[in-house]
Structures are given as structure tokens and as C-alpha cells.
Design an enzyme around this catalytic site. Structure first.
Site, PDB file in Angstrom:
ATOM      1  N   GLU A  15       8.322  11.227   8.075  1.00 59.72           N
ATOM      2  CA  GLU A  15       7.391  12.320   7.753  1.00 59.72           C
ATOM      3  C   GLU A  15       7.982  13.200   6.657  1.00 59.72           C
ATOM      4  O   GLU A  15       9.162  13.562   6.707  1.00 59.72           O
ATOM      5  CB  GLU A  15       7.153  13.129   9.032  1.00 59.72           C
ATOM      6  CG  GLU A  15       5.715  13.438   9.304  1.00 59.72           C
ATOM      7  CD  GLU A  15       4.815  12.236   9.522  1.00 59.72           C
ATOM      8  OE1 GLU A  15       4.228  11.751   8.523  1.00 59.72           O
ATOM      9  OE2 GLU A  15       4.680  11.798  10.664  1.00 59.72           O
ATOM     10  N   ASP A 156      -0.532   7.820   3.176  1.00 63.99           N
ATOM     11  CA  ASP A 156      -1.800   7.594   3.870  1.00 63.99           C
ATOM     12  C   ASP A 156      -2.596   6.457   3.236  1.00 63.99           C
ATOM     13  O   ASP A 156      -3.135   5.591   3.927  1.00 63.99           O
ATOM     14  CB  ASP A 156      -2.639   8.884   3.856  1.00 63.99           C
ATOM     15  CG  ASP A 156      -1.831  10.097   4.276  1.00 63.99           C
ATOM     16  OD1 ASP A 156      -0.837   9.911   4.997  1.00 63.99           O
ATOM     17  OD2 ASP A 156      -2.181  11.217   3.876  1.00 63.99           O
TER      18      ASP A 156
HETATM   19  C1  GLA Z   1       0.272  14.178   4.755  1.00 64.26           C
HETATM   20  C2  GLA Z   1       0.299  13.616   3.332  1.00 64.26           C
HETATM   21  C3  GLA Z   1       1.243  12.416   3.250  1.00 64.26           C
HETATM   22  C4  GLA Z   1       2.608  12.767   3.811  1.00 64.26           C
HETATM   23  C5  GLA Z   1       2.478  13.413   5.183  1.00 64.26           C
HETATM   24  C6  GLA Z   1       3.775  13.884   5.751  1.00 64.26           C
HETATM   25  O1  GLA Z   1      -0.290  13.247   5.628  1.00 64.26           O
HETATM   26  O2  GLA Z   1      -0.992  13.214   2.956  1.00 64.26           O
HETATM   27  O3  GLA Z   1       1.316  11.974   1.909  1.00 64.26           O
HETATM   28  O4  GLA Z   1       3.321  13.570   2.928  1.00 64.26           O
HETATM   29  O5  GLA Z   1       1.581  14.515   5.168  1.00 64.26           O
HETATM   30  O6  GLA Z   1       4.602  12.808   6.025  1.00 64.26           O
END
Ligand code: GLA
Length: 371
Positions: A15, A156
Site C-alpha cells: 500500500e 488499481d
Molecule cells: C489508491 C490509489 C492507488 C494506490 C493506493 C494505495 O487506491 O489509487 O494507486 O496508491 O491508493 O496503495
């Protein structure tokens, strides 16, 4: 009309590492966004959403940039993808899009990437079959960053496009951007075979990337990398090296990223060898502590969900996604899932939090055509 789907995701580990050029390990959820799509010959794009009845949007493709601030917020995700296809010369006329989403919004499960990737894969199949997965991921991210105005990394969209059933996707973001063939890998994650389940606990406290906390964390990571004289925090492998950062807050932020990258590599290594996934539990719990104490993106409800799940016998638990709300995952023995869920429900009731929404997930498939 032909139909495509793209899934939401949970990140098993990794994360706030994607925008630091690091490592992530997501799975796709069985929850998807559906997109029906068909060419139009009048140069316009029409988008309707089952979740937004009475809000159809009709815009000339050539006017998408000018209309950006006037169209409804939800429609900027699909329209952003159409805009990117047109800008890159892949779309020369119009398109009709009908959307229906089953990924909870604001739960930290990437409903927005599911939406943009469902549209992206539909448009690729219809108009530009030679676009590679890598470009499609970049295109969907550009749509979200530039048109929808939401700062996301690559996690994502990569999960929505590349994940496969029964696997976690190991992604080395720096290598992927540099087009290295080995930068992504499907790692077996067969929870069912080991009698395990992943319980998702949606706290119902909406998380929104646009609110500022996410952008501030990104800026702090960049500042920490600069203080250390490296292109990105990915380049730091030992916590001792962080002594070179004068500011205590920046040092803590960087420590999360450095230890989190190590956790991704360690979990990937364990799963690659076919180990019992129970062994990753304590690493998940350590990741939560790091997100809570060093990165400071957890909330009391997320902490309560993690604590209650662990006390009721979960092997590991942590918040997922960007934080400031959203969901927790807990790794549980199948026969204890109901007990863990009850414990979380009771803890929430006692603490005065709204009742959480809970569901069990197995690693599902990435975006594909279904009809
Ligand atoms: C969100 C962002 C991702 C990532 C997460 C944290 O989901 O869209 O790109 O940075 O937070 O891991």
C-alpha cells in the site's frame, strides 16, 4: 450490445508503494462493473449508468475537453477514457456506453478503476485491438488522473486489467513502466485449497482520493526521496538509510514505504513456493501497524475492525487501499469466518460505528468480454 466487465480489487500487500516505483500484490474481486458498448456514427459519446438513472450524458467527442467541468462527476471516468482514446488517435467517431456497477463506491476497493477499465477494454476491443495491456493501463490511469482529476498510481488499473483467477498479481511498478517483461507475475493464491477465506470489512466510511490526504502523502514521499538524493523511495532498501532524512514525519512516511516494499517481496516469495497462506498473516498485521503509525492513513473504525478480527482468530488483518476510510481485509479459516464477522459487528456496535458491510472474496479474473 456486446458487454465487457472489469473488477474491483483488494491489494493483499503493497500500500502506497505504487507511486514510489515499488511493488504491489493485488487480487481482483468477484465484484465488477459492466459496460455495454457500441459504435455511433455521429461523433458523439452517450453514457448512461444504472446507478445514475435520469442522468444520461451526451457530448461530442471533439468537445470532451471543453465540457469537462460541466459533465457530472461520475461520468468523468468513462468520458476520460473516451477522451484518451480519441486523443491518441484510436477513436475516430462516436460511441454509446451503458454502465452498471456492483463494486461498492468509496470502500477502497477501486470502483473507479473498475469503471474506467471496463470502458477501456470495451473501446480497445471495438476500435483499437492492437493496444497492449500496458498502454491500456496507462491510458486508464491518464483518464483518471487528467480527466477525472483523481491522483492514482498504477495499482488499481493494473489489477483490473491483469489479474487472473486464483492468483495474486505481483507487479514491480518501475519495471512495468520501463516495459520489462518480468515486471509482472501471476502468483498462485489458492485460499480455497487451504481452507481459508479473505473477509472484506467495509467500514462504510467513504474514502476519497480527491480530499487531499492522499496527495499530501505522495508529496511527502517525494520530499523524502529528494532528501535522500534518490529518484524514488523504491531505491532505498534499508531502514538505517533513512537516518539521512532530517524531518521526523518524512522519516516515518519513508519507513512505511521501505518496510512495505520488503513485505511485498517476502509475501510474494512465500506464496511463490506454494506455502500455506496462513504464514502471511503476521506480515499483513505488521503492514496495518505501519499504515497506522508511520503513514498515518488509518482511522479508528479501520483499527477497530483489525483488532476485533485478530482477537476472534484471524491469521492477519489490515486496512486496504488509500486509507482515511474504506475497508479492511482479514485472512481467516473458513470455519471461523462467521465468528470473526460477528466479532467485528459487535465491536462496531459497541463503539458506536455504523454497521459494517462484510463479504468473502476469492481471487477473481481481470477485465474481459462476456457477451
Ligand atoms: C489508491 C490509489 C492507488 C494506490 C493506493 C494505495 O487506491 O489509487 O494507486 O496508491 O491508493 O496503495
Amino acid at each position: 450490445m456486446p458487454k465487457w466487465v472489469a473488477p474491483g480489487r483488494v491489494n493483499i500487500i503493497g500500500e502506497h508503494t505504487d507511486y514510489n516505483d515499488g511493488f504491489v500484490l493485488p487480487i481482483a474481486l468477484p465484484l465488477v462493473v459492466e459496460c455495454l458498448a457500441e459504435a455511433r456514427t455521429d461523433g458523439r459519446v452517450r453514457v448512461v449508468s444504472r446507478q445514475r438513472p435520469g442522468e444520461p450524458v451526451l457530448v461530442a467527442v471533439s468537445e470532451l475537453a471543453a465540457e469537462r467541468d460541466r459533465v457530472p462527476g461520475w461520468s468523468r471516468y468513462p468520458l476520460g477514457v473516451v477522451f484518451e482514446f480519441a486523443r491518441r488517435g484510436y477513436l475516430r467517431d462516436g460511441v454509446d456506453l451503458r454502465l452498471d456497477g456492483a463494486v461498492p463506491i468509496g470502500a477502497g476497493l477501486s470502483s473507479s478503476a473498475a469503471l474506467s477499465c471496463a470502458v477501456a477494454i470495451a473501446l480497445r476491443d471495438l476500435f483499437a485491438p492492437s493496444v497492449t495491456d500496458r498502454e491500456l493501463i496507462d491510458l486508464a490511469r491518464a483518464a483518471e488522473n487528467d480527466y477525472a482529476g483523481v491522483p492514482t498510481g498504477l495499482l488499481d488499473q493494473s489489477a483490473a486489467i491483469l489479474c487472473t483467477e486464483g492468483h495474486a498479481l505481483f507487479l514491480d511498478v518501475r519495471g512495468f513502466v520501463a516495459a520489462e517483461q518480468t515486471a509482472h507475475e501471476q502468483i498462485p493464491f489458492d485460499l480455497d485449497r487451504f481452507g481459508l477465506e479473505l473477509l472484506v470489512i467495509d467500514t462504510g466510511q467513504p474514502h476519497a482520493l480527491i480530499d487531499g490526504g492522499y496527495g499530501r502523502r505522495r508529496a511527502q514521499c517525494e520530499a523524502a526521496a529528494e532528501a535522500l538524493g534518490v529518484p524514488a523511495l523504491r531505491d532505498i532498501e534499508s531502514v538505517a538509510a533513512l537516518d539521512g532524512i532530517g524531518d521526523a514525519v518524512l522519516r516515518r512516511r519513508a519507513r512505511h514505504v521501505v518496510t512495505e516494499n520488503a513485505r511485498v517481496l517476502s509475501i510474494a516469495e512465500k506464496l511463490r513456493g506454494g506455502a500455506d497462506p496462513r504464514g502471511i498473516g503476521p506480515i499483513l498485521t505488521a503492514a496495518h501497524a505501519s499504515l497506522r503509525d508511520d503513514f498515518e492513513v488509518s482511522t479508528p473504525a479501520l483499527d477497530a475492525a483489525v483488532a476485533a478480527a485478530l482477537a476472534a482468530g484471524a491469521h492477519g488483518a489490515r486496512m486496504v487501499g488509500g486509507g482515511f476510510g474504506g475497508s479492511v481485509i482479514a485472512l481467516v479459516d473458513r470455519e471461523r469466518t462467521a465468528t470473526v464477522a460477528d466479532a467485528v459487528r459487535n465491536r462496531f456496535a459497541r463503539s458506536g460505528f455504523d454497521a459494517p458491510r462484510m463479504f468473502v472474496v476469492l481471487p477473481g479474473a481481470g477485465a474481459h468480454r462476456v457477451g
